[in-house]
Design a protein around this motif. Structure first.
Motif, PDB file in Angstrom:
ATOM      1  N   CYS A  90       0.818  -1.217   0.000  1.00 12.07           N
ATOM      2  CA  CYS A  90       0.000   0.000   0.000  1.00 12.07           C
ATOM      3  C   CYS A  90       0.850   1.264   0.000  1.00 12.07           C
TER       4      CYS A  90
ATOM      5  N   GLU B 268      -6.672  -3.636  -2.870  1.00 16.44           N
ATOM      6  CA  GLU B 268      -7.674  -3.162  -1.914  1.00 16.44           C
ATOM      7  C   GLU B 268      -8.614  -4.294  -1.503  1.00 16.44           C
TER       8      GLU B 268
ATOM      9  N   ARG C 270      -7.789  -3.084   2.539  1.00 21.74           N
ATOM     10  CA  ARG C 270      -7.342  -1.745   2.920  1.00 21.74           C
ATOM     11  C   ARG C 270      -7.060  -0.932   1.667  1.00 21.74           C
ATOM     12  N   ASP C 271      -7.060   0.379   1.817  1.00 19.45           N
ATOM     13  CA  ASP C 271      -6.772   1.269   0.699  1.00 19.45           C
ATOM     14  C   ASP C 271      -5.274   1.508   0.572  1.00 19.45           C
TER      15      ASP C 271
ATOM     16  N   LYS D  55      -2.631   7.354   0.644  1.00 26.04           N
ATOM     17  CA  LYS D  55      -3.049   8.516  -0.132  1.00 26.04           C
ATOM     18  C   LYS D  55      -1.893   9.447  -0.462  1.00 26.04           C
TER      19      LYS D  55
END
Length: 365
Positions: free
Chosen positions: A89, A186, A191-192, A195
């Motif tokens: 991630c 994802e 989970r993302d 950012k």
């Protein structure tokens, strides 16, 4: 600013790679420390962990893959890496510029993507993957229903560049086989992606695992450009090589004496130690670099280190219940080196084929 000899650079790199002495570090911490492990072939990371950890068992990594603690995903240099879920991630968004460039310049696939709405393609790929993992062929076929005038393989390749697609088990699970199937990170990890991942942290972690190194080294490892803009903001030490190149390093990173003993070590195919620098003389002579990178089809063999430097290749051949490790030196080896290679090679065979009988280690003349 000081000057570092070639051997001093070699020993510093080996120390950070945990190749001067094995460690009892937990497996996931090692994978994280190495900022991932080159893994376009499914099983080399098992050998890479065995050669660095004191008591590594293949089931530990196999379980971590199944339990989604670690994943295989396209990252640095546009190649598949084994990373922790957290690093998947963190790193994947930082590598996106490389993948965007590939979509514009890839000689095989880019011509089939001209004037294609990539945002729409990404949405379609995400929808196709919503219910189950798909092979590249299955994904391409699904996308071609919407774009029948485009090559399915190119559409699948574009999806892999646009979306964070992980390769899911049983692929790369020790003792198992399986086609490469993809799911979005994802969905698979729950989970993302980060950012706003900090490229400074990526640069610092690279130096912790591969330093001291130049900006060119960092860019070669990552497959990115303009990273001088990142390193210029960091508090780093500066060194020069004996031929005048600038190297950057963390202030408190280990830099052992150049005469520190370096034991024989076996490296797997594609180990990042041989790929993560623009200047590979810290680990390879120019003659041996040409030999390694001149292999057919881009399939790197496993290699071995003697006195800290790559000195040849190895392969394991299995026949029914027996197994043979063949060691091919690329330079003269002393009797002492051969004894060390045979001893460590026997351990490597026991790791790969514990039930094989008989097992033999052969050093080619």
């Amino acid at each position: 600013m000081g000057t570092l000899s070639l051997r001093a650079i070699n020993r510093a790199t080996l120390a950070r790679q945990h190749l001067l002495a094995r460690t009892d570090m937990p497996m996931t911490r090692m994978i994280e420390h190495l900022v991932g492990m080159q893994a376009q072939a499914p099983f080399p990371p098992y050998t890479g962990l065995w050669t660095r950890l004191t008591d590594f068992q293949p089931g530990t990594l196999a379980d971590a893959l199944v339990e989604r603690q670690v994943v295989r995903i396209v990252l640095m240099r546009g190649t598949v890496h084994l990373v922790t879920a957290t690093d998947a991630c963190f790193l994947r968004p930082l590598i996106q510029p490389l993948l965007d460039r590939d979509l514009r310049t890839n000689q095989q696939h880019a011509p089939h993507l001209t004037d294609l709405d990539l945002t729409k393609l990404a949405d379609a790929a995400r929808h196709a993957l919503a219910n189950r993992p798909l092979t590249a062929k299955e994904l391409g076929t699904a996308l071609a229903e919407q774009w029948p005038d485009r090559a399915p393989a190119a559409l699948a390749h574009a999806a892999r560049g646009l979306l964070p697609l992980v390769q899911v088990p049983p692929r790369a699970v020790w003792g198992h086989s399986g086609h490469t199937k993809y799911h979005t990170a994802e969905h698979w990890l729950g989970r993302d992606l980060d950012k706003s991942p900090d490229p400074k942290q990526m640069a610092l972690r690279y130096l912790a695992a591969f330093g001291p190194a130049s900006v060119a080294d960092l860019q070669t490892w990552a497959g990115l450009t303009r990273l001088r803009e990142v390193t210029d903001t960091l508090d780093l030490r500066t060194y020069t090589t004996e031929d005048g190149r600038e190297l950057l390093d963390l202030p408190d990173a280990p830099r052992p004496d150049e005469n520190t003993p370096a034991p024989v070590r076996f490296l797997p195919e594609f180990d990042n130690l041989t790929l993560a620098h623009a200047d590979r003389t810290r680990i390879l002579t120019e003659e041996h670099r040409k030999r390694l990178f001149g292999v057919k089809n881009g399939v790197f063999p496993g290699t071995f280190l003697v006195d800290g430097f790559v000195r040849g290749s190895w392969r394991i051949t299995k026949q029914r219940t027996s197994a043979v490790l063949t060691i091919t030196p690329w330079a003269r080896t002393t009797k002492k080196d051969q004894t060390a290679l045979t001893t460590e090679g026997a351990r490597l065979l026991d790791f790969h084929v514990p039930a094989a009988e008989p097992k033999d280690v052969r050093i080619e003349p």
